[in-house]
Design a protein around this motif. Structure first.
Motif, PDB file in Angstrom:
ATOM      1  N   ASN A 229      -1.675  -3.773   4.576  1.00  0.00           N
ATOM      2  CA  ASN A 229      -1.192  -2.496   4.042  1.00  0.00           C
ATOM      3  C   ASN A 229      -1.921  -2.128   2.752  1.00  0.00           C
ATOM      4  O   ASN A 229      -2.302  -0.970   2.553  1.00  0.00           O
ATOM      5  CB  ASN A 229       0.316  -2.542   3.837  1.00  0.00           C
ATOM      6  CG  ASN A 229       1.079  -2.273   5.128  1.00  0.00           C
ATOM      7  OD1 ASN A 229       1.572  -1.179   5.351  1.00  0.00           O
ATOM      8  ND2 ASN A 229       1.152  -3.260   6.019  1.00  0.00           N
ATOM      9  N   VAL A 230      -2.146  -3.101   1.876  1.00  0.00           N
ATOM     10  CA  VAL A 230      -2.898  -2.834   0.638  1.00  0.00           C
ATOM     11  C   VAL A 230      -4.308  -2.353   0.992  1.00  0.00           C
ATOM     12  O   VAL A 230      -4.788  -1.331   0.489  1.00  0.00           O
ATOM     13  CB  VAL A 230      -2.960  -4.092  -0.257  1.00  0.00           C
ATOM     14  CG1 VAL A 230      -3.967  -3.906  -1.394  1.00  0.00           C
ATOM     15  CG2 VAL A 230      -1.573  -4.405  -0.824  1.00  0.00           C
ATOM     16  N   ARG A 231      -4.959  -3.098   1.873  1.00  0.00           N
ATOM     17  CA  ARG A 231      -6.338  -2.763   2.246  1.00  0.00           C
ATOM     18  C   ARG A 231      -6.427  -1.366   2.871  1.00  0.00           C
ATOM     19  O   ARG A 231      -7.252  -0.543   2.489  1.00  0.00           O
ATOM     20  CB  ARG A 231      -6.838  -3.811   3.236  1.00  0.00           C
ATOM     21  CG  ARG A 231      -8.134  -3.471   3.917  1.00  0.00           C
ATOM     22  CD  ARG A 231      -9.270  -3.397   2.936  1.00  0.00           C
ATOM     23  NE  ARG A 231     -10.558  -3.350   3.641  1.00  0.00           N
ATOM     24  CZ  ARG A 231     -11.718  -3.316   3.019  1.00  0.00           C
ATOM     25  NH1 ARG A 231     -11.748  -3.306   1.695  1.00  0.00           N
ATOM     26  NH2 ARG A 231     -12.839  -3.274   3.699  1.00  0.00           N
ATOM     27  N   GLU A 232      -5.578  -1.095   3.858  1.00  0.00           N
ATOM     28  CA  GLU A 232      -5.682   0.179   4.576  1.00  0.00           C
ATOM     29  C   GLU A 232      -5.376   1.352   3.651  1.00  0.00           C
ATOM     30  O   GLU A 232      -6.087   2.353   3.658  1.00  0.00           O
ATOM     31  CB  GLU A 232      -4.773   0.181   5.809  1.00  0.00           C
ATOM     32  CG  GLU A 232      -5.233  -0.787   6.879  1.00  0.00           C
ATOM     33  CD  GLU A 232      -6.697  -0.566   7.277  1.00  0.00           C
ATOM     34  OE1 GLU A 232      -7.024   0.518   7.792  1.00  0.00           O
ATOM     35  OE2 GLU A 232      -7.522  -1.478   7.066  1.00  0.00           O
ATOM     36  N   PHE A 233      -4.342   1.230   2.810  1.00  0.00           N
ATOM     37  CA  PHE A 233      -4.033   2.358   1.919  1.00  0.00           C
ATOM     38  C   PHE A 233      -5.051   2.468   0.791  1.00  0.00           C
ATOM     39  O   PHE A 233      -5.344   3.580   0.338  1.00  0.00           O
ATOM     40  CB  PHE A 233      -2.591   2.263   1.396  1.00  0.00           C
ATOM     41  CG  PHE A 233      -1.585   2.697   2.427  1.00  0.00           C
ATOM     42  CD1 PHE A 233      -1.552   4.018   2.860  1.00  0.00           C
ATOM     43  CD2 PHE A 233      -0.692   1.793   2.991  1.00  0.00           C
ATOM     44  CE1 PHE A 233      -0.640   4.437   3.836  1.00  0.00           C
ATOM     45  CE2 PHE A 233       0.225   2.193   3.958  1.00  0.00           C
ATOM     46  CZ  PHE A 233       0.248   3.514   4.382  1.00  0.00           C
ATOM     47  N   ALA A 234      -5.633   1.359   0.348  1.00  0.00           N
ATOM     48  CA  ALA A 234      -6.675   1.453  -0.686  1.00  0.00           C
ATOM     49  C   ALA A 234      -7.862   2.255  -0.152  1.00  0.00           C
ATOM     50  O   ALA A 234      -8.473   3.039  -0.886  1.00  0.00           O
ATOM     51  CB  ALA A 234      -7.107   0.066  -1.132  1.00  0.00           C
ATOM     52  N   VAL A 235      -8.173   2.082   1.121  1.00  0.00           N
ATOM     53  CA  VAL A 235      -9.284   2.823   1.732  1.00  0.00           C
ATOM     54  C   VAL A 235      -8.888   4.278   1.987  1.00  0.00           C
ATOM     55  O   VAL A 235      -9.659   5.201   1.716  1.00  0.00           O
ATOM     56  CB  VAL A 235      -9.727   2.135   3.047  1.00  0.00           C
ATOM     57  CG1 VAL A 235     -10.691   3.012   3.831  1.00  0.00           C
ATOM     58  CG2 VAL A 235     -10.359   0.768   2.741  1.00  0.00           C
ATOM     59  N   LEU A 236      -7.667   4.484   2.475  1.00  0.00           N
ATOM     60  CA  LEU A 236      -7.257   5.827   2.915  1.00  0.00           C
ATOM     61  C   LEU A 236      -6.802   6.723   1.759  1.00  0.00           C
ATOM     62  O   LEU A 236      -6.812   7.947   1.893  1.00  0.00           O
ATOM     63  CB  LEU A 236      -6.125   5.714   3.953  1.00  0.00           C
ATOM     64  CG  LEU A 236      -6.539   5.119   5.302  1.00  0.00           C
ATOM     65  CD1 LEU A 236      -5.301   4.732   6.132  1.00  0.00           C
ATOM     66  CD2 LEU A 236      -7.405   6.120   6.085  1.00  0.00           C
ATOM     67  N   LEU A 237      -6.372   6.129   0.638  1.00  0.00           N
ATOM     68  CA  LEU A 237      -5.880   6.934  -0.500  1.00  0.00           C
ATOM     69  C   LEU A 237      -6.900   6.840  -1.645  1.00  0.00           C
ATOM     70  O   LEU A 237      -6.669   6.176  -2.654  1.00  0.00           O
ATOM     71  CB  LEU A 237      -4.509   6.425  -0.970  1.00  0.00           C
ATOM     72  CG  LEU A 237      -3.406   6.310   0.090  1.00  0.00           C
ATOM     73  CD1 LEU A 237      -2.130   5.710  -0.528  1.00  0.00           C
ATOM     74  CD2 LEU A 237      -3.111   7.675   0.727  1.00  0.00           C
ATOM     75  N   ALA A 238      -8.030   7.535  -1.474  1.00  0.00           N
ATOM     76  CA  ALA A 238      -9.172   7.355  -2.382  1.00  0.00           C
ATOM     77  C   ALA A 238      -8.826   7.684  -3.830  1.00  0.00           C
ATOM     78  O   ALA A 238      -9.382   7.090  -4.753  1.00  0.00           O
ATOM     79  CB  ALA A 238     -10.351   8.196  -1.895  1.00  0.00           C
ATOM     80  N   ASP A 239      -7.928   8.644  -4.062  1.00  0.00           N
ATOM     81  CA  ASP A 239      -7.630   9.078  -5.436  1.00  0.00           C
ATOM     82  C   ASP A 239      -6.346   8.475  -5.995  1.00  0.00           C
ATOM     83  O   ASP A 239      -5.841   8.947  -7.008  1.00  0.00           O
ATOM     84  CB  ASP A 239      -7.514  10.610  -5.479  1.00  0.00           C
ATOM     85  CG  ASP A 239      -8.766  11.271  -4.954  1.00  0.00           C
ATOM     86  OD1 ASP A 239      -9.860  10.724  -5.183  1.00  0.00           O
ATOM     87  OD2 ASP A 239      -8.640  12.324  -4.285  1.00  0.00           O
TER      88      ASP A 239
END
Ligand code: RRO
Length: 308
Positions: A229-239
């Protein structure tokens, strides 16, 4: 070696702090975290009125972590606003908010905004333990409506605590919702993995009383889910920033969360079992890992996960 983190205009001397729910219900517990090696403090999720929570037993440690169905026991939001009002430490303070209704959450946030207190809200979209109440974060349309209303009522930077997601389609759908709200500056991933069932073999019984034994899992059970979850949201939530939470019990898991993209890292089950000295230990272990790998700062490896 520098383990400090600067984000949203705040400076944390360490990336580690408590997960909401652990060592943060009373002023005394909050003060233990504030005076510890933790880099920040977050309060227990609060409601309009004080709550006693679910019947006991409602927390159990297991060999692989913990199960809880606390049921949002808290002193009521005014208690935590009073604590924030008297708070003078440079250590950042987060106020976890979990109204029983969206209106309650908006009332609490409007009051927080009016007081201009030195704390950032972490709005809990993911309590798994209120009988009959689904986790808001699993309803994308309802989450969007809530974020819309929060952005209007609060009108300042805020964050949300998310439940774990288990499918790329759900990561993408929730990320699209979250990216529509510029005041949403951070997401904390993850809350406990909801509605697990721990069974005691000898007594052939559930180990906690509420909801027939169902409760939120933490600890070793949830580390890979938290990291995903950390990895996927870090990639998907760039800002936006991602705060990691789930399965951190040593420097190794803290390093992994940061490698996956976490700005900072919360400690729940381990803190509950070990007490606030866990922060010194985990920080020293993280420093030793960085030293051995030749890293001097967290941003030298944050988000730099290798894939095969
Ligand atoms: O109080 C709880 O039962 C609780 C909450 Br509000 C939450 O967000 N996550 C959790 O594991 N327990």
């Amino acid at each position: 070696l520098d383990l400090s983190v600067s984000w949203l205009g705040m400076k944390m001397s360490s990336p580690l702090f408590n997960a909401s729910g652990v060592y943060c219900r009373t002023r005394e517990e909050l003060e233990l975290v504030r005076r510890s090696a933790a880099g920040a403090v977050v309060t227990k999720s609060c409601t309009l009125e004080p709550r006693a929570g679910n019947p006991e037993p409602r927390y159990r440690r297991t060999a692989l972590g913990s199960i809880n169905s606390m049921g949002l026991p808290n002193e009521g939001y005014r208690y935590y606003l009073d604590y924030a009002q008297a708070y003078e430490d440079a250590k950042p303070l987060f106020l976890s908010v979990s109204g029983m209704t969206l209106d309650d959450t908006l009332t609490i946030l409007a009051e927080l905004a009016a007081l201009k207190l030195p704390c950032l809200p972490e709005v809990n979209l993911s309590c798994p333990n209120l009988p009959g109440k689904p986790q808001l974060g699993y309803d994308f349309a309802a989450s969007a409506e809530a974020l819309e209303a929060i952005s209007r009522a609060y009108a300042r930077p805020f964050g949300v605590k998310l439940p774990p997601y288990f499918d790329p389609a759900h990561f993408a759908a929730m990320a699209a919702v979250l990216n529509a709200f510029p005041l949403l500056r951070f997401v904390t991933c993850i809350n406990s993995v909801g509605n697990g069932l721990v069974i005691d073999l000898d007594s052939e019984s559930a180990v906690i009383k509420p909801k027939g034994g169902l409760g939120g899992l933490g600890g070793d059970y949830v580390l890979p889910t938290a990291l995903a979850n950390v990895r996927e949201f870090a990639v998907l939530l760039a800002d936006k920033q991602v705060i990691g939470c789930g399965g951190v019990k040593s420097g190794a898991e803290a390093f992994m969360h940061i490698l996956a993209g976490a700005t900072a890292v919360q400690v729940g089950t381990c803190l509950h079992e070990e007490g606030v000295s866990a922060f010194d230990r985990i920080e020293a272990e993280l420093a030793a890992i960085m030293q051995a790998k030749g890293y001097q700062r967290l941003d030298e490896f944050r988000g730099r996960l290798k894939t095969l």
